[in-house]
Design an enzyme around this catalytic site. Structure first.
Site: not given
Ligand code: NAD
Ligand code: MG
Length: 343
Positions: A84, A108
């Site tokens: 988001t 994703h």
């Molecule tokens: P997360 O919430 O764990 O991490 C997000 C990171 O972004 C954090 O370091 C946070 O501090 C930083 N962040 C948040 N808002 C921000 C902003 N406005 N500006 C700059 N940095 C910001 O996210 P995630 O679960 O690793 O997901 C990342 C991507 O990977 C997404 O597209 C998700 O759909 C995809 N994905 C995640 C998983 C999973 O295991 N969590 C699996 C497959 C795909």
């Protein structure tokens, strides 16, 4: 049969002569950055100013830059921010630093599938999506294995997007387990459906409903916890290793007869109709629109539901029982600690 790619199918030079920025150091971000670095790939982490993750990434031996600095330094930009928040960060920090021939990458399909990000025609757009949570992407790599990955190509003006996606996935360890090609649409829609209906939504509500019914019927909560939550892992491990048929072979005949005759009564036509409705909401974009609006308006409903989940009695019973079983977490980094939290 679907084509599955392994290490011999990958041309590593497609990534070894590139510079990769990983934006975000959360669940996926820390795993991508560390695995790529350990695979010998030139990688940096891009974080917002004042990010609490900067120290952790530096201590792990990674170069940290600003979001814009990383985007400008790199020619492959992997966006691993919350779905988001990606569009706003892309508009402000990534788009102004894109050059023709650069690649932007996602884990994703959400932002591309639902048109939240519209990259220019002269950059490659790829996806490398590990089929597992970030802490497992890291842990299995360190152990010498890997998490299977999906790759997809949305735009390929360079002609090398697919090779790049394969080489990136190999850098994560994915080629040890297998890489499958998909599209942004297929990955996004099946991923959302799976997590809503089976992996997260379906499973948690199944466990809690069954737990509540037993406890309300007067059974001891500890026994209900072991039966409805703890044992899920034992059954899922059998399914993971040997399929449903293998699991049924291992349980007692009594359990198997109950499974065969009662399972279809729990998941009946009514439930299947609801599953189809949920798929429809994903395909139409209704779910994405609802979630982006919820997130951008302060996540009030999200937090209320999350808090209510924490208060559920299955959590209270569970945390007490898990304290008595320290081996459950022995040697494992807790999910909250694996990425060092948010920031
Ligand atoms: P997360 O919430 O764990 O991490 C997000 C990171 O972004 C954090 O370091 C946070 O501090 C930083 N962040 C948040 N808002 C921000 C902003 N406005 N500006 C700059 N940095 C910001 O996210 P995630 O679960 O690793 O997901 C990342 C991507 O990977 C997404 O597209 C998700 O759909 C995809 N994905 C995640 C998983 C999973 O295991 N969590 C699996 C497959 C795909
Ligand atoms: Mg998923």
């Amino acid at each position: 049969m679907v084509n599955i790619f392994y290490e011999n199918d990958v041309n590593q030079t497609a990534i070894t002569d590139r510079k990769v920025a990983v934006l975000g150091y959360g669940s996926q971000g820390h795993a991508h950055a560390l695995n790529l670095k350990d695979s010998g790939i030139d990688v940096c982490v891009g974080l917002r100013d004042g990010s609490s993750s900067a120290a952790k990434a530096s201590e792990a031996g990674l170069t940290v830059r600003s979001l814009a600095g990383a985007s400008s330094w790199a020619d492959v930009i992997m966006i691993l921010l919350p779905d988001t928040d990606q569009a706003a960060v892309y508009d402000e920090h990534v788009a102004p630093n894109l050059n023709p021939g650069d690649a932007i990458a996602f884990a994703h399909g959400f932002n591309i599938r639902f048109d939240l990000i519209n990259p220019p025609d002269d950059v490659d757009v790829i996806m490398v999506a590990p089929k597992g949570p970030g802490h497992l992407v890291r842990r299995t790599y360190v152990e010498g294995g890997g998490v299977p990955c999906l790759i997809a190509v949305e735009q390929d003006p360079s002609g090398g997007a697919r090779d790049l996606a394969l080489a990136y996935a190999e850098g994560l360890g994915g080629a040890r387990a297998g890489i499958i090609e998909t599209t942004f649409t297929e990955e996004c829609e099946t991923d959302l459906f799976g997590e809503q209906v089976v992996l997260c939504g379906g499973l948690t509500e199944l466990v809690r409903s069954a737990f509540d019914i037993l406890v309300d019927a007067g059974y001891q909560p500890e026994i209900c916890y072991f039966e409805c939550l703890h044992e899920v892992k034992l059954i899922v491990d059998l399914m993971y290793e040997q399929g449903i048929a293998g699991m049924r072979y291992s349980v007692s005949d009594t359990a198997e007869y109950g499974d065969l005759t009662r399972g279809p009564r729990v998941i009946d036509d009514h439930v299947r109709e609801t599953m189809k409705d949920i798929l429809g909401e994903i395909q139409s974009g209704q779910f994405a629109e609802e979630w982006v609006a919820e997130s951008h308006s302060g996540r009030e409903n999200f937090k209320r539901l999350e808090d209510a989940g924490h208060e559920h009695r299955v959590e209270k019973v569970g945390s007490r029982l898990r304290e008595m079983m320290p081996w459950i977490n022995a040697g494992k980094v807790s999910v909250q600690d694996a990425s060092g939290g948010q920031g």
